[in-house]
Design an enzyme around this catalytic site. Structure first.
Site, short mmCIF file in Angstrom:
data_model
loop_
_atom_site.label_atom_id
_atom_site.label_comp_id
_atom_site.label_asym_id
_atom_site.label_seq_id
_atom_site.Cartn_x
_atom_site.Cartn_y
_atom_site.Cartn_z
N SER A 9 0.84 -1.21 0.00
CA SER A 9 0.00 0.00 0.00
C SER A 9 0.87 1.25 0.00
O SER A 9 0.56 2.24 -0.67
CB SER A 9 -0.93 0.01 1.22
OG SER A 9 -0.19 -0.03 2.41
N ASP A 43 5.94 3.03 6.75
CA ASP A 43 6.00 2.34 5.44
C ASP A 43 6.25 3.31 4.29
O ASP A 43 7.10 3.06 3.42
CB ASP A 43 4.68 1.58 5.18
CG ASP A 43 4.54 0.35 6.05
OD1 ASP A 43 5.38 0.16 6.94
OD2 ASP A 43 3.57 -0.41 5.84
N1 LIG Z 1 -0.24 -3.11 -7.15
C1 LIG Z 1 -1.31 -2.58 -6.59
N2 LIG Z 1 -2.36 -2.18 -7.34
C2 LIG Z 1 -3.44 -1.63 -6.76
N3 LIG Z 1 -3.60 -1.45 -5.44
C3 LIG Z 1 -2.62 -1.83 -4.64
C4 LIG Z 1 -1.43 -2.41 -5.17
N4 LIG Z 1 -0.63 -2.69 -4.13
C5 LIG Z 1 -1.30 -2.32 -3.01
N5 LIG Z 1 -2.49 -1.79 -3.30
C6 LIG Z 1 -3.49 -1.26 -2.33
O1 LIG Z 1 -2.99 -1.51 -1.03
C7 LIG Z 1 -3.86 -2.37 -0.27
C8 LIG Z 1 -3.06 -3.38 0.54
O2 LIG Z 1 -2.54 -2.70 1.63
P1 LIG Z 1 -2.36 -3.34 3.05
O3 LIG Z 1 -3.62 -3.97 3.53
O4 LIG Z 1 -1.77 -2.28 3.87
O5 LIG Z 1 -1.29 -4.50 2.82
P2 LIG Z 1 0.28 -4.38 2.54
O6 LIG Z 1 0.65 -2.94 2.57
O7 LIG Z 1 0.89 -5.15 3.66
O8 LIG Z 1 0.55 -5.05 1.24
C9 LIG Z 1 -4.71 -3.05 -1.31
O9 LIG Z 1 -5.99 -3.34 -0.73
C10 LIG Z 1 -4.82 -2.00 -2.42
O10 LIG Z 1 -5.85 -1.10 -2.10
C1 LIG Z 2 1.03 -2.50 11.40
C2 LIG Z 2 1.88 -1.38 10.83
O1 LIG Z 2 2.90 -1.05 11.79
C3 LIG Z 2 2.60 -1.80 9.54
C4 LIG Z 2 1.67 -2.27 8.46
O2 LIG Z 2 2.40 -2.76 7.36
P1 LIG Z 2 1.67 -3.52 6.16
O3 LIG Z 2 0.60 -2.64 5.62
O4 LIG Z 2 1.11 -4.79 6.71
O5 LIG Z 2 2.76 -3.76 5.14
C5 LIG Z 2 0.99 -0.17 10.59
C6 LIG Z 2 1.72 1.16 10.43
O6 LIG Z 2 2.86 1.31 10.90
O7 LIG Z 2 1.12 2.06 9.85
MG LIG Z 3 0.10 -1.47 3.98
#
Ligand SMILES: Nc1ncnc2c1ncn2[C@@H]1O[C@H](COP(=O)(O)OP(=O)(O)O)[C@@H](O)[C@H]1O
Ligand SMILES: C[C@@](O)(CCOP(=O)(O)O)CC(=O)O
Ligand SMILES: [Mg+2]
Length: 349
Positions: free
Chosen positions: A147, A205
């Site tokens: 994200s 992040d």
């Molecule tokens: N390649 C991508 N294309 C579109 N949306 C994305 C992409 N990568 C991430 N996202 C957005 O980020 C969200 C995932 O974020 P999150 O739940 O914080 O997981 P993480 O950051 O750990 O991968 C997805 O639901 C989407 O909205």
């Molecule tokens: C749980 C947390 O510490 C990290 C979240 O990372 P991710 O979206 O799971 O990659 C949330 C934050 O720092 O904003």
């Molecule tokens: Mg995230």
């Protein structure tokens, strides 16, 4: 001003220690990964704003004129955009036909895109026709900061299209660097993207995705760590879907319910991060087997803490057990598992 085509990319991250606690002002240590998200922005003359998100099977477009009517009345101060415009978000939700309850992958990605796009162009009062395509090497929702990498790419490309930062690469240049001020602007806007997707992000992040490298993060203060040893980290993806937003909100509820129990755990996670930082600094001069055993113990301690604050999952317990049998110490990284919908996560050692 004519919009120029641009291609940008940003890395994902692994949090060594401090996930969740960092949302509550504690220290986190994070490292950028060699897995990136890429974005291509091209101007078009179709009178449409288009978004292509192949990783999440989302391909949408809107008439510039209909989006134009949603432009906020007042222009956001590009350099001081710290808070979300609380009127714009509900307007966007109703425009794309979703409610507050819709927090699925596609909705969050589209909302973040439209919000940043409209806000960055408000001052010009004229939204250009453009096509944005984003693709990633990062798994989505696996704790590796997809994200944030998505938000950083959106912020960089849109600010560039708006002329608020210099284009990433001149015609005759092979390498380019944004100034410190431009990087801060990208990070500020990426943080807003994270706020839309996460609800209440710490900012670690987007910071590590903007600046790369290894850094210590506490309450908005970013300290790059230049003296760290080369570490090999094995990342394992349990592939169980979950949402960072749900997990972060769950931890907040738990702290509210049991403050005298949870706050000491967060303090201890803070101490784990600091002890890890000291150990890594010592190891940069000379690493001994004792240093490695300290790193291993810190992993085990933090994994237990993360279970106590409610972000563990049986699949992670299994992973820790299986890897330990082979001498590897594991902990989850990122948001973890067991969201409200009984959703889990990922781990690494
Ligand atoms: N390649 C991508 N294309 C579109 N949306 C994305 C992409 N990568 C991430 N996202 C957005 O980020 C969200 C995932 O974020 P999150 O739940 O914080 O997981 P993480 O950051 O750990 O991968 C997805 O639901 C989407 O909205
Ligand atoms: C749980 C947390 O510490 C990290 C979240 O990372 P991710 O979206 O799971 O990659 C949330 C934050 O720092 O904003
Ligand atoms: Mg995230």
């Amino acid at each position: 001003m004519p919009i120029m085509e641009c291609i940008v990319s940003a890395p994902g991250k692994a949090i060594l220690h401090g996930e969740h606690a960092v949302v509550h002002g504690k220290v986190a240590l994070a490292v950028s990964l060699d897995l990136r998200t890429y974005l291509r922005l091209v101007p078009n003359s179709t009178g449409k704003v288009c978004i292509n998100l192949p990783n999440i099977h989302t391909f949408l477009s809107w008439d510039v004129t209909s989006l134009q009517s949603l432009l906020p009345g007042h222009a956001a101060d590009l350099k001081n955009a710290k808070e979300l415009d609380i009127d714009l978000l509900p307007r966007l939700r109703s425009f794309i036909g979703v409610t507050d309850c819709n927090t699925d992958t596609s909705t969050m990605a589209v909302l973040a895109f439209l919000y940043l796009c409209l806000s960055v162009f408000t001052e010009t009062r004229e939204l250009p026709g453009l096509t944005v395509s984003v693709w990633s090497e990062l798994p989505t929702g696996a704790g590796l900061g997809s994200s944030a990498a998505y938000s950083v790419c959106l912020a960089a490309a849109l600010l560039c299209a708006r002329g608020a930062i210099t284009p990433p690469l001149g015609d005759l240049e092979h390498t380019a660097r944004w100034s410190e001020e431009e990087m801060e602007l990208i990070n500020t806007w990426a943080f807003l993207g994270e706020k839309i997707i996460h609800g209440n992000p710490s900012g670690v992040d987007n910071a590590v995705s903007t600046w790369g490298g290894v850094l210590r993060y506490r309450a908005g203060k970013i300290t790059p760590l230049s003296r760290v040893p080369m570490l090999r980290i094995l990342l394992t993806n349990t592939k169980v879907p979950r949402s960072t937003k749900v997990l972060v909100a769950g931890v907040k509820d738990k702290i509210y319910k049991f403050p005298s129990i949870m706050n000491p755990v967060l303090e201890s996670i803070d101490a784990v991060s600091s002890t890890c930082q000291e150990t890594l600094t010592e190891m940069a001069s000379e690493s001994t087997p004792e240093h490695y055993s300290v790193l291993e113990e810190l992993m085990d301690i933090n994994q237990h803490h993360l279970n106590v604050i409610g972000v563990g999952h049986p699949s992670l317990d299994t992973l820790c057990r299986v890897t330990l049998a082979r001498g590897l110490h594991s902990k989850l990284t990122g948001a973890g598992g067991r969201g409200l919908r009984h959703h889990p996560a990922q781990a690494r050692h």
